[in-house]
Design an enzyme around this catalytic site. Structure first.
Site, PDB file in Angstrom:
ATOM      1  N   LYS A  46      61.026  39.221  32.435  1.00 18.40           N
ATOM      2  CA  LYS A  46      62.389  38.988  32.897  1.00 18.40           C
ATOM      3  C   LYS A  46      63.419  39.568  31.906  1.00 18.40           C
ATOM      4  O   LYS A  46      63.066  39.937  30.787  1.00 18.40           O
ATOM      5  CB  LYS A  46      62.620  37.483  33.095  1.00 18.40           C
ATOM      6  CG  LYS A  46      61.715  36.881  34.185  1.00 18.40           C
ATOM      7  CD  LYS A  46      61.819  37.600  35.508  1.00 18.40           C
ATOM      8  CE  LYS A  46      61.362  36.798  36.712  1.00 18.40           C
ATOM      9  NZ  LYS A  46      59.928  36.577  36.847  1.00 18.40           N
TER      10      LYS A  46
HETATM   11  C1  LIG Z   1      59.475  35.269  37.869  1.00 21.41           C
HETATM   12  C2  LIG Z   1      59.957  34.596  39.074  1.00 21.41           C
HETATM   13  C3  LIG Z   1      59.706  33.236  39.316  1.00 21.41           C
HETATM   14  C4  LIG Z   1      58.792  32.393  38.501  1.00 21.41           C
HETATM   15  O1  LIG Z   1      58.975  32.441  37.154  1.00 21.41           O
HETATM   16  P1  LIG Z   1      57.752  32.143  36.148  1.00 21.41           P
HETATM   17  O2  LIG Z   1      58.479  31.895  34.871  1.00 21.41           O
HETATM   18  O3  LIG Z   1      56.917  33.395  36.081  1.00 21.41           O
HETATM   19  O4  LIG Z   1      57.017  30.973  36.636  1.00 21.41           O
HETATM   20  C5  LIG Z   1      60.284  32.651  40.430  1.00 21.41           C
HETATM   21  N1  LIG Z   1      61.030  33.357  41.275  1.00 21.41           N
HETATM   22  C6  LIG Z   1      61.277  34.672  41.087  1.00 21.41           C
HETATM   23  C7  LIG Z   1      62.144  35.396  42.047  1.00 21.41           C
HETATM   24  C8  LIG Z   1      60.718  35.345  40.005  1.00 21.41           C
HETATM   25  O5  LIG Z   1      60.927  36.638  39.851  1.00 21.41           O
END
Ligand SMILES: *Cc1c(COP(=O)(O)O)cnc(C)c1O
Length: 397
Positions: free
Chosen positions: A186
């Site tokens: 992210k």
């Molecule tokens: C990455 C992501 C998640 C979940 O996040 P994690 O930290 O990997 O559990 C949820 N929704 C979206 C749109 C994502 O890109």
């Protein structure tokens, strides 16, 4: 998008402060911790940056979605409206609570189509969950009107869109509650982690307790704390939070790089016949983590994606065929493959996903190509990349 590209001294410095005390746990151990409360520090900084009263850190973005819904009282048999284009975490979080994921079409924003949302509302609907995929948002003002009309919770999944805004407000802060992920890919990352932000005091209080086994965090003796209700462990560790403290300080630096690189690539391909761009709703500004465009039809898009890969251009996604992000490949959900039995009440109330018509989503997703924007590129690398992509797109397929 990935903040991992630019780790440095700040991250190391924050982590070392935690290691120096040896307290890796966010609660308790008051005597040993020499004033270091990294999770608390990150919550305070995040709430300030997002302009909300509260932030609650948890162990992942998936946990943030789960905790947010649980804290708003969402549970067995409640319907949650979410888009066909998202990450599997969205429906995992809903199913974890015994609630029912109701998939709804997207439009040319690549996020929830407000008209489709309104059509999907039933007496069991509790939540509308727009997912700001690839850095840009749904028409949030239309969704908020719908939520007000039917008294529903507006939960923004802003996991891919931290730093974007809508009507001048940071994404995640517009609805009743917003969720972020700080997983490894992210825009800002702490390895594994997530957060929810809200102005709602009871959601914050419930989230604080629920994410730590229901502990009420009154006093500093964990053995003597009360447990007003059941909870789970969705805690973040101090080590992860320390990395997050450093990364959040760098968010605006990362966003500026993303915007710069996005703009160079967009300019390079903006006058090519047959190429159009994703619609950003009026009043919205992306966080520029991806550049999304449409080709004239599915056949051309698929061939263009192949040609881009063959030309050695990495980070190009054709989400239509992707099994993590688009409904077409979610057979495990459609077939309800689970390790143990799914409660018969849940099974009986779930729609038959096989039979649902998502042709409106297919229309947009089939034509879409998505370019990941990296922050570690040099300006020359981005410009060369733009020229290479332009050459492939101009050649036609
Ligand atoms: C990455 C992501 C998640 C979940 O996040 P994690 O930290 O990997 O559990 C949820 N929704 C979206 C749109 C994502 O890109």
């Amino acid at each position: 998008m990935p903040g991992f590209e630019l780790f440095g001294e700040k991250e190391r410095h924050e982590v070392n402060k935690v290691l120096d005390t040896g307290v890796l746990m966010r609660y308790g151990f008051d005597g040993m911790r020499q004033g270091q409360w990294k999770a608390l520090e990150l919550e305070t900084a995040l709430a300030r940056r997002m302009g909300t009263r509260y932030a609650q850190l948890v162990s992942s973005g998936t946990a943030a979605l789960t905790v947010a819904m649980a804290s708003a009282g969402v549970g067995a048999g409640d319907e949650v409206i979410l888009p066909t284009f998202t990450f599997v975490a969205s429906f995992e979080a809903v199913l974890a609570l015994g609630a029912l994921p109701i998939l709804v079409d997207i439009d040319d924003t690549l996020t929830l189509d407000p008209e489709a949302v309104e059509k999907a509302i039933t007496t069991k609907t509790k939540v509308v969950m727009p997912v700001h995929m690839c850095g840009s948002m749904a028409d949030l003002s239309a969704l908020r009107s719908i939520c007000e009309k039917y008294k529903l919770l507006l939960l923004e999944d802003a996991c891919q869109a931290i730093g974007g805004t809508y009507e001048g407000k940071p994404l995640g802060s517009y609805g009743d509650v917003g969720c972020f992920s700080f997983d490894y890919v992210k825009t800002i990352t702490c390895g594994e982690g997530g957060a929810l932000i809200t102005n709602n005091e009871s959601i914050k209080k419930n989230a604080d307790h629920f994410s730590d086994h229901g502990h009420d965090h009154v006093g500093n003796d964990r053995g003597a704390e009360g447990h007003p209700f059941l909870g789970y462990n969705y805690r973040i560790s101090e080590l992860n939070a320390a990395v997050g403290v450093a990364q959040l300080e760098r968010l605006d630096e990362f966003l500026a790089l993303q915007k710069k690189h996005y703009s160079i690539l967009r300019d390079a391909i903006s006058n090519i016949p047959g190429v159009t761009f994703r619609r950003v709703p009026e009043g919205g500004e992306e966080n520029y983590s991806f550049l999304n465009f449409f080709m004239a039809d599915e056949h051309i898009a698929r061939n263009t994606h192949k040609a881009l890969s063959e030309a050695g251009i990495d980070g190009c996604f054709y989400w239509f065929d992707n099994n993590w992000h688009y409904v077409k490949k979610w057979d495990h959900l459609k077939n309800l493959n689970s390790l143990g039995p799914i409660a018969k009440e849940v099974r009986a109330q779930l729609p038959d996903y096989h039979k649902m018509d998502f042709s409106a989503s297919h229309h947009w997703m089939g034509r879409n190509i998505s370019l990941l924007i990296k922050i570690g590129w040099t300006e020359k690398e981005v410009r060369d990349r733009g020229e290479n992509i332009k050459a492939v797109l101009s050649k036609g397929v």
